[in-house]
Scaffold this active site. Structure first.
Site, PDB file in Angstrom:
ATOM      1  N   HIS A  20      64.868 -24.752  56.989  1.00 35.51           N
ATOM      2  CA  HIS A  20      65.842 -23.835  57.585  1.00 35.51           C
ATOM      3  C   HIS A  20      65.662 -23.806  59.096  1.00 35.51           C
ATOM      4  O   HIS A  20      66.628 -23.834  59.854  1.00 35.51           O
ATOM      5  CB  HIS A  20      65.675 -22.426  57.021  1.00 35.51           C
ATOM      6  N   ASP A 113      71.329 -18.059  58.597  1.00 33.54           N
ATOM      7  CA  ASP A 113      71.339 -19.097  57.564  1.00 33.54           C
ATOM      8  C   ASP A 113      71.629 -18.419  56.228  1.00 33.54           C
ATOM      9  O   ASP A 113      71.677 -17.188  56.143  1.00 33.54           O
ATOM     10  CB  ASP A 113      70.073 -19.972  57.584  1.00 33.54           C
TER      11      ASP A 113
END
Ligand code: UDP
Length: 464
Positions: A20, A113
């Site tokens: 991520h 995210d």
């Protein structure tokens, strides 16, 4: 650099985990480098998380600032059975007060995210445009957007379905290829997953790390969606010339052109002892050159290393490999414990193939270097990625059975590695990967579709 957006400041929230953080930093760098936007990367941390970006040696643009949020402790909220998605969502939830505090001064927009969607309501509170960045492909995104409906339509466990799961306008998903949290509806991570999927449509738009030429049909199908989906990729790491000075690169310099296969299972992947043994034998029998990023085998989950990625010094013993393997392969291969400079390796001309767990960052790093893959999915959305690469994109071959359902034997591994590196099939896949590499360059250049998409998005933000 286009400096029309020089007075814009955006915040991007990254949940923990290399897979991520890397694409978030790449998005930050892209916004700063190409568009002159000032970026604050808000990084969710735990007391146990190692200083991950130090491993990356990723040069940040001066307009990109990393703000480490105060570490959170979720140990009182979980037991030892808590899965990765549960942990990620809880970490973000526990960080919400510090995410809110970081909105002063108020940025012009908030990006999160997909594990950070609980923070979207903070953007709403501050009346800020907000976006979900799914650093993966369009197909996975389509599944996320469609999952709340699947939840209502399909009773019982998805894996018990006999027919593939239908997503409007997209390739159907085989039940066994579904993302980890959909494999067990009774587990808490399914509830967390569903919450993420329900939250996503609350945002103003979704960014994905893909591009039109890679997934034309799915991106077209997503264009029909109520929430705009913006392909802005492929964002991958560029290799600094200074990073090329290491023993590993010097070893690669001595190998013939396109003769080395990189074997790596991402930041979190771990194999069983039996699978490590078969893989070692398979590589040895193939007689192909290799670099293998090795981790101590696990008896636990295949994503065992996800929250504890290290730089290798704590895991230097290799006694889990077959006896004599090291001496028999000393002229053929190189072993790197735990963590290797993957982006540098893949961009080296001596590398000709990639045996990968198909994490999306790794996948893009392979394709943008024009490399064919052996798709060896382990966790998260990797089984879908592997199916996409093998069946739709045409850059990968893969074992007959999923490596998470049965051990892949040495003969099959030997055969796949040979086919990848010296067979007709490997040549075909390499040709396709090279073709896609060119379209990736086109997508990102000024005036290319991914570049234009980001410009349009920034225009929206600045007019809000
Ligand atoms: N990576 C690396 N060295 C390693 C393992 C991974 O540099 O030894 C990087 C890799 O290049 C990629 C990222 O870590 O950029 C992993 O992300 P990916 O989405 O491929 O998989 P994940 O680790 O999230 O499963």
């Amino acid at each position: 650099m286009d400096s029309s957006w020089a007075n814009l400041h955006v915040a991007i929230l990254s949940s923990p985990g290399m897979g991520h953080l890397i694409p978030v930093l790449l998005l930050g760098n892209r916004l700063a480098t190409q568009h002159g936007v000032r970026v604050s990367v808000l990084l969710v941390t735990t007391a146990a998380s190692p200083p991950v970006w130090e491993l990356l040696k990723l040069p940040l643009h001066p307009l990109v600032q990393i703000l480490e949020l105060p570490p959170v402790d979720i140990s009182h909220l979980i037991d030892s059975s808590a899965k990765v998605v549960t942990q990620l969502c809880l970490m973000v939830r526990e960080s919400l007060p510090s995410i809110r505090a970081a909105m002063d001064p108020r940025p012009h927009a908030l990006f999160v995210d997909h594990f950070g969607t609980d923070a979207l309501h903070i953007a709403a509170e501050f009346n800020m445009p907000n976006y979900v960045y799914i650093p993966s492909n369009a197909w996975f995104t389509a599944l996320l957007l469609h999952s709340p409906l699947l939840h209502q339509q399909i009773p019982g466990d998805y894996v018990d379905q006999t027919d593939p799961i239908q997503i409007p306008g997209c390739k159907p998903v085989r039940p066994e290829d579904l993302v980890d949290p959909m494999l067990d509806r009774k587990d808490q991570q399914y509830q967390e997953y569903l919450k993420v999927c329900t939250n996503i449509p609350l945002c103003d738009g979704v960014l994905i790390n893909s591009w039109k030429d890679l997934e034309p049909k799915t991106i077209q199908a997503l264009a029909e969606n109520r929430i705009p989906v913006h392909p802005i990729g492929p964002l991958t790491r560029e290799v600094e010339p200074g990073n090329r000075d290491s023993d590993l690169v010097r070893w690669l310099d001595r190998q013939p052109h396109e003769s080395v296969v990189l074997v790596s299972f991402g930041s979190g992947g771990v194999l069983s002892q039996q699978q490590m043994t078969e893989l070692a034998w398979g590589l040895e029998l193939s007689r192909q050159r290799f670099i293998w990023v090795v981790r101590h085998p696990t008896q636990g989950a295949v994503d065992d290393a996800f929250f504890r990625v290290t730089n290798g010094h704590d895991d230097a013993t290799l006694d889990y490999l077959p006896q004599g393997f090291l001496s028999r392969t000393q002229n053929l291969g190189l072993l790197v414990p735990n963590w290797a400079p993957q982006a540098e390796i893949l961009s080296h001309p001596a590398v000709g193939g990639f045996l990968s767990h198909c994490g999306w960052n790794s996948t893009l790093e392979g394709i943008t270097n024009g490399l064919p893959l052996i798709a060896w999915p382990l966790y998260a959305e990797q089984k879908m990625n592997a199916a996409l690469l093998a069946e739709e994109v045409g850059v990968a071959l893969r074992p007959r059975a999923l490596p998470t359902s049965q051990v892949v034997g040495r003969e099959e591994i030997e055969m796949m590695v040979r086919a990848l590196m010296e067979g007709e099939q490997g040549r075909r896949l390499r040709g396709k990967a090279r073709q896609l590499r060119m379209t990736a360059v086109e997508a990102l250049k000024v005036g290319g579709p991914s570049h234009t998409t980001l410009c349009d998005l920034l225009a929206n933000i600045s007019s809000t």
